[in-house]
Design an enzyme around this catalytic site. Structure first.
Site, PDB file in Angstrom:
ATOM      1  N   GLY A 182       0.837  -1.214   0.089  1.00 51.73           N
ATOM      2  CA  GLY A 182      -0.070   0.062   0.053  1.00 51.73           C
ATOM      3  C   GLY A 182       0.830   0.994   0.037  1.00 51.73           C
ATOM      4  O   GLY A 182       0.446   2.251   0.356  1.00 51.73           O
TER       5      GLY A 182
ATOM      6  N   GLY B  76      -0.121   4.844  -0.884  1.00 56.82           N
ATOM      7  CA  GLY B  76      -1.412   5.396  -0.151  1.00 56.82           C
ATOM      8  C   GLY B  76      -0.714   6.561   0.672  1.00 56.82           C
ATOM      9  O   GLY B  76       0.503   7.226   0.693  1.00 56.82           O
TER      10      GLY B  76
ATOM     11  N   ASP C 162       2.037  -1.915  -4.618  1.00 58.34           N
ATOM     12  CA  ASP C 162       0.631  -1.424  -4.520  1.00 58.34           C
ATOM     13  C   ASP C 162      -0.037  -1.764  -5.789  1.00 58.34           C
ATOM     14  O   ASP C 162       0.631  -2.198  -6.748  1.00 58.34           O
ATOM     15  CB  ASP C 162       0.883   0.290  -4.510  1.00 58.34           C
ATOM     16  CG  ASP C 162      -0.533   0.777  -3.933  1.00 58.34           C
ATOM     17  OD1 ASP C 162      -0.213   1.528  -2.694  1.00 58.34           O
ATOM     18  OD2 ASP C 162      -1.338   0.785  -4.605  1.00 58.34           O
TER      19      ASP C 162
ATOM     20  N   ARG D 123      -1.578   0.222  -7.633  1.00 60.50           N
ATOM     21  CA  ARG D 123      -1.377   1.368  -8.546  1.00 60.50           C
ATOM     22  C   ARG D 123      -0.199   1.867  -8.511  1.00 60.50           C
ATOM     23  O   ARG D 123       0.690   1.582  -7.578  1.00 60.50           O
ATOM     24  CB  ARG D 123      -2.433   2.727  -8.193  1.00 60.50           C
ATOM     25  CG  ARG D 123      -3.848   2.230  -8.184  1.00 60.50           C
ATOM     26  CD  ARG D 123      -4.424   3.533  -7.360  1.00 60.50           C
ATOM     27  NE  ARG D 123      -3.906   3.944  -5.899  1.00 60.50           N
ATOM     28  CZ  ARG D 123      -4.127   4.856  -5.239  1.00 60.50           C
ATOM     29  NH1 ARG D 123      -4.785   5.712  -5.623  1.00 60.50           N
ATOM     30  NH2 ARG D 123      -3.629   5.036  -4.077  1.00 60.50           N
TER      31      ARG D 123
ATOM     32  N   ASP E 160      -1.479  -6.717  -7.050  1.00 60.06           N
ATOM     33  CA  ASP E 160      -2.693  -6.865  -6.047  1.00 60.06           C
ATOM     34  C   ASP E 160      -2.085  -7.606  -4.908  1.00 60.06           C
ATOM     35  O   ASP E 160      -1.429  -8.781  -5.249  1.00 60.06           O
ATOM     36  CB  ASP E 160      -3.908  -7.729  -6.527  1.00 60.06           C
ATOM     37  CG  ASP E 160      -5.175  -7.816  -5.834  1.00 60.06           C
ATOM     38  OD1 ASP E 160      -4.968  -7.853  -4.574  1.00 60.06           O
ATOM     39  OD2 ASP E 160      -6.121  -8.332  -6.587  1.00 60.06           O
ATOM     40  N   ILE E 161      -2.666  -7.346  -3.740  1.00 60.10           N
ATOM     41  CA  ILE E 161      -1.727  -8.046  -2.603  1.00 60.10           C
ATOM     42  C   ILE E 161      -2.317  -9.509  -2.366  1.00 60.10           C
ATOM     43  O   ILE E 161      -1.661 -10.105  -1.893  1.00 60.10           O
ATOM     44  CB  ILE E 161      -2.046  -7.288  -1.342  1.00 60.10           C
ATOM     45  CG1 ILE E 161      -1.117  -7.781  -0.075  1.00 60.10           C
ATOM     46  CG2 ILE E 161      -3.791  -7.369  -1.029  1.00 60.10           C
ATOM     47  CD1 ILE E 161       0.170  -7.436  -0.154  1.00 60.10           C
TER      48      ILE E 161
ATOM     49  N   TYR F 228     -14.906  -2.828   7.652  1.00 63.81           N
ATOM     50  CA  TYR F 228     -13.306  -2.317   7.820  1.00 63.81           C
ATOM     51  C   TYR F 228     -12.922  -2.785   9.158  1.00 63.81           C
ATOM     52  O   TYR F 228     -11.863  -3.176   9.474  1.00 63.81           O
ATOM     53  CB  TYR F 228     -13.482  -0.904   7.450  1.00 63.81           C
ATOM     54  CG  TYR F 228     -12.258  -0.299   7.775  1.00 63.81           C
ATOM     55  CD1 TYR F 228     -11.083  -0.477   6.795  1.00 63.81           C
ATOM     56  CD2 TYR F 228     -12.141   0.500   8.789  1.00 63.81           C
ATOM     57  CE1 TYR F 228      -9.641   0.246   7.366  1.00 63.81           C
ATOM     58  CE2 TYR F 228     -10.917   1.561   9.089  1.00 63.81           C
ATOM     59  CZ  TYR F 228      -9.660   1.253   8.365  1.00 63.81           C
ATOM     60  OH  TYR F 228      -8.640   2.008   8.603  1.00 63.81           O
TER      61      TYR F 228
ATOM     62  N   LYS G 118     -10.242  -5.006  10.662  1.00 67.59           N
ATOM     63  CA  LYS G 118      -8.858  -4.917  11.415  1.00 67.59           C
ATOM     64  C   LYS G 118      -8.664  -5.450  12.611  1.00 67.59           C
ATOM     65  O   LYS G 118      -7.665  -6.149  13.089  1.00 67.59           O
ATOM     66  CB  LYS G 118      -8.896  -3.313  11.709  1.00 67.59           C
ATOM     67  CG  LYS G 118      -8.943  -2.261  10.470  1.00 67.59           C
ATOM     68  CD  LYS G 118      -7.364  -2.501  10.075  1.00 67.59           C
ATOM     69  CE  LYS G 118      -7.039  -1.663   8.940  1.00 67.59           C
ATOM     70  NZ  LYS G 118      -5.461  -1.749   8.299  1.00 67.59           N
TER      71      LYS G 118
HETATM   72  P1  NAD Z   1      -4.685   4.810   1.679  1.00 76.03           P
HETATM   73  O1  NAD Z   1      -6.136   4.480   0.971  1.00 76.03           O
HETATM   74  O2  NAD Z   1      -4.182   6.220   1.235  1.00 76.03           O
HETATM   75  O3  NAD Z   1      -3.673   3.811   1.052  1.00 76.03           O
HETATM   76  C1  NAD Z   1      -3.841   2.511   0.957  1.00 76.03           C
HETATM   77  C2  NAD Z   1      -3.225   1.786  -0.423  1.00 76.03           C
HETATM   78  O4  NAD Z   1      -3.322   0.377  -0.331  1.00 76.03           O
HETATM   79  C3  NAD Z   1      -3.621   2.715  -1.842  1.00 76.03           C
HETATM   80  O5  NAD Z   1      -2.302   3.047  -2.034  1.00 76.03           O
HETATM   81  C4  NAD Z   1      -3.962   1.453  -2.517  1.00 76.03           C
HETATM   82  O6  NAD Z   1      -3.718   1.379  -3.811  1.00 76.03           O
HETATM   83  C5  NAD Z   1      -3.571   0.416  -2.069  1.00 76.03           C
HETATM   84  N1  NAD Z   1      -4.248  -0.837  -2.179  1.00 76.03           N
HETATM   85  C6  NAD Z   1      -5.563  -1.103  -1.927  1.00 76.03           C
HETATM   86  N2  NAD Z   1      -6.051  -2.317  -2.410  1.00 76.03           N
HETATM   87  C7  NAD Z   1      -4.724  -2.883  -2.616  1.00 76.03           C
HETATM   88  C8  NAD Z   1      -4.630  -4.322  -3.149  1.00 76.03           C
HETATM   89  N3  NAD Z   1      -5.679  -5.083  -3.340  1.00 76.03           N
HETATM   90  N4  NAD Z   1      -3.253  -4.630  -3.534  1.00 76.03           N
HETATM   91  C9  NAD Z   1      -2.151  -3.643  -3.180  1.00 76.03           C
HETATM   92  N5  NAD Z   1      -2.426  -2.544  -2.729  1.00 76.03           N
HETATM   93  C10 NAD Z   1      -3.493  -2.268  -2.478  1.00 76.03           C
HETATM   94  O7  NAD Z   1      -4.739   4.538   2.955  1.00 76.03           O
HETATM   95  P2  NAD Z   1      -3.867   5.137   4.034  1.00 76.03           P
HETATM   96  O8  NAD Z   1      -4.492   6.277   4.798  1.00 76.03           O
HETATM   97  O9  NAD Z   1      -2.305   5.156   3.597  1.00 76.03           O
HETATM   98  O10 NAD Z   1      -3.735   4.020   5.060  1.00 76.03           O
HETATM   99  C11 NAD Z   1      -2.808   3.011   5.017  1.00 76.03           C
HETATM  100  C12 NAD Z   1      -3.103   2.117   6.362  1.00 76.03           C
HETATM  101  O11 NAD Z   1      -3.477   2.428   7.661  1.00 76.03           O
HETATM  102  C13 NAD Z   1      -4.543   0.919   5.897  1.00 76.03           C
HETATM  103  O12 NAD Z   1      -4.393  -0.304   6.292  1.00 76.03           O
HETATM  104  C14 NAD Z   1      -5.317   1.661   6.785  1.00 76.03           C
HETATM  105  O13 NAD Z   1      -6.508   1.064   7.297  1.00 76.03           O
HETATM  106  C15 NAD Z   1      -4.434   2.164   7.963  1.00 76.03           C
HETATM  107  N6  NAD Z   1      -5.146   3.300   8.713  1.00 76.03           N
HETATM  108  C16 NAD Z   1      -5.125   4.546   8.222  1.00 76.03           C
HETATM  109  C17 NAD Z   1      -5.536   5.547   8.926  1.00 76.03           C
HETATM  110  C18 NAD Z   1      -5.892   7.042   8.251  1.00 76.03           C
HETATM  111  O14 NAD Z   1      -6.620   8.062   8.800  1.00 76.03           O
HETATM  112  N7  NAD Z   1      -5.174   7.480   7.073  1.00 76.03           N
HETATM  113  C19 NAD Z   1      -6.177   5.382  10.260  1.00 76.03           C
HETATM  114  C20 NAD Z   1      -6.118   4.413  10.871  1.00 76.03           C
HETATM  115  C21 NAD Z   1      -5.674   3.313  10.093  1.00 76.03           C
HETATM  116  C1  AKB Z   2     -11.213   5.447   7.942  1.00 80.38           C
HETATM  117  O1  AKB Z   2     -11.688   6.715   8.018  1.00 80.38           O
HETATM  118  O2  AKB Z   2     -11.422   4.602   7.421  1.00 80.38           O
HETATM  119  C2  AKB Z   2      -9.601   5.692   8.500  1.00 80.38           C
HETATM  120  C3  AKB Z   2      -9.603   4.989   9.992  1.00 80.38           C
HETATM  121  C4  AKB Z   2      -9.810   5.989  10.894  1.00 80.38           C
HETATM  122  O3  AKB Z   2      -8.918   4.051   9.840  1.00 80.38           O
HETATM  123  N1  AKB Z   2      -9.035   6.944   8.234  1.00 80.38           N
END
Ligand code: NAD
Ligand code: AKB
Length: 335
Positions: free
Chosen positions: A6, A9, A30, A32, A49-50, A148, A152
């Site tokens: 990922g 992201g 990733d 993408r 794809d993961i 979701y 988790k």
């Molecule tokens: P994001 O959506 O910006 O990034 C996720 C990335 O995963 C994207 O680049 C997407 O292309 C990639 N992805 C999606 N499906 C995929 C697949 N099948 N194979 C490979 N890659 C794939 O999210 P983020 O904010 O960077 O979050 C990263 C992690 O942190 C996630 O696990 C999310 O649940 C966790 N998280 C984020 C937040 C937040 O507020 N941003 C809060 C709590 C937890």
């Molecule tokens: C979401 O809103 O899904 C994330 C998170 C808090 O895990 N930013």
């Protein structure tokens, strides 16, 4: 070698910049293609794809010692596509745990596996209860209402199971196991990237829309409270937990947070930063219902005592010292 899934992201791009600064050899995966500046910091990038068997066959040939598994479908998108979310969030994580175990055996050493979990693992029964209970500790209200949050919570348990199961087998202890560590993040605020697919997104969306001079309809009510954190603290938390001595860790999943704030206060701070900001509150019942089950605040005292976690950015510093200057640079503004 460190694997980041990922990687394209929001967290991935910031984490890769921080790891590259430390001189780490990085392998990024990733779905993408990565932005060019992020890809340039990696020894190798794979667009896949993961859940792809071909990807895991490739990963098993690499000298990977640490994994940051960030790839996921976030909460709002996951509610629209629950089967996709289950496939990516649960099956993708299971496949990566199997690959991590394989790599540990090959290298005869444990593989460190960092997993960003979320406040979405909690499920408060009502908005009233949410406001009444205040800070929630790691063991309370583990009844998520979203796919979701459920994914988790299950993956935290799956990681813990893998770590314990293989450690119990004497021969595996000699040949390697998984050192699984999870963080429950609050909503994150990044100056450099915009969120997609989450439900805490209203806060960063308000900031970025105002910076671009665009009107914004906030999808939750002004009196909606959530915990948040600036992106640099999120990266520090991941790196601190990754380097914490194993003997100090009493849990596999830790709450981390920086400040708790209402949507109304975020709107006020955004208006101070961008005086022309046009923010209206137009709650979306579905997204409001999700946020109403997430805690208003979380207790991160275990992380503070076990691995010296402390955020550097409180609410004021997040806006004045992190968001304001960096967003101004990003959108070339004068503020
Ligand atoms: P994001 O959506 O910006 O990034 C996720 C990335 O995963 C994207 O680049 C997407 O292309 C990639 N992805 C999606 N499906 C995929 C697949 N099948 N194979 C490979 N890659 C794939 O999210 P983020 O904010 O960077 O979050 C990263 C992690 O942190 C996630 O696990 C999310 O649940 C966790 N998280 C984020 C937040 C937040 O507020 N941003 C809060 C709590 C937890
Ligand atoms: C979401 O809103 O899904 C994330 C998170 C808090 O895990 N930013």
């Amino acid at each position: 070698m460190i694997l980041v899934t990922g990687a394209g992201g929001e967290i991935g791009q910031s984490l890769i910049a921080a790891l590259a600064e430390r001189g780490e050899e990085l392998l990024a995966v990733d779905l993408r293609p990565l932005p060019n500046d992020t890809a340039a910091l990696c020894a190798e990038t794979i667009t896949a794809d993961i859940c792809s068997a071909e990807l895991h066959a490739q990963l098993r040939r690499k000298p990977i010692r640490t994994i940051f598994h960030l790839a996921a479908i976030l909460s709002s998108q996951a509610e629209r596509e629950p089967e996709l979310a289950h496939r990516v969030n649960v099956e993708g994580t299971l496949l990566l745990l199997q690959t991590a175990h394989y790599l540990g055996k090959q290298h005869r050493a444990p593989v460190l596996f960092l997993f960003p979990s979320s406040i979405a693992v909690y499920g408060l029964p009502s908005r009233e209860e949410k406001l009444r209970v205040g800070k929630v500790s790691e063991e309370q209200f583990l009844t998520p209402m979203t796919i979701y949050g459920a994914s988790k919570l299950y993956c935290e348990l799956l990681g813990q199971y893998y770590a314990r199961y293989y450690r119990r087998l004497a021969d595996e202890v000699e040949s390697g196991w998984i050192d699984f560590r999870a963080l429950r993040f609050p909503g994150l605020l990044s100056a450099f990237t915009r969120p997609t697919g989450g439900t805490s997104d209203y806060a960063p969306e308000m900031v970025h829309a105002a910076a671009e001079g665009k009107p914004y309809d906030c999808f939750v009510t002004p009196d909606t409270w959530l915990p948040f954190m600036a992106m640099p603290d999120a990266i520090r938390a991941l790196l601190l937990l990754a380097t914490a001595p194993a003997e100090r860790l009493r849990r596999t999943a830790y709450n981390v947070t920086a400040f708790s704030v209402s949507a109304a206060t975020i709107a006020e701070l955004v208006a101070e930063l961008f005086p022309g900001a046009q923010i209206q509150f137009r709650p979306d019942p579905r997204r409001q219902a999700i946020v109403d089950t997430w805690p208003a605040d979380i207790d991160d005292s275990a992380a503070r005592s076990d691995w010296d976690w402390a955020p550097e950015y409180d609410l004021q510093r997040t806006f004045t010292e992190y968001l304001a200057p960096n967003i101004a640079r990003r959108y070339r503004l004068d503020c």
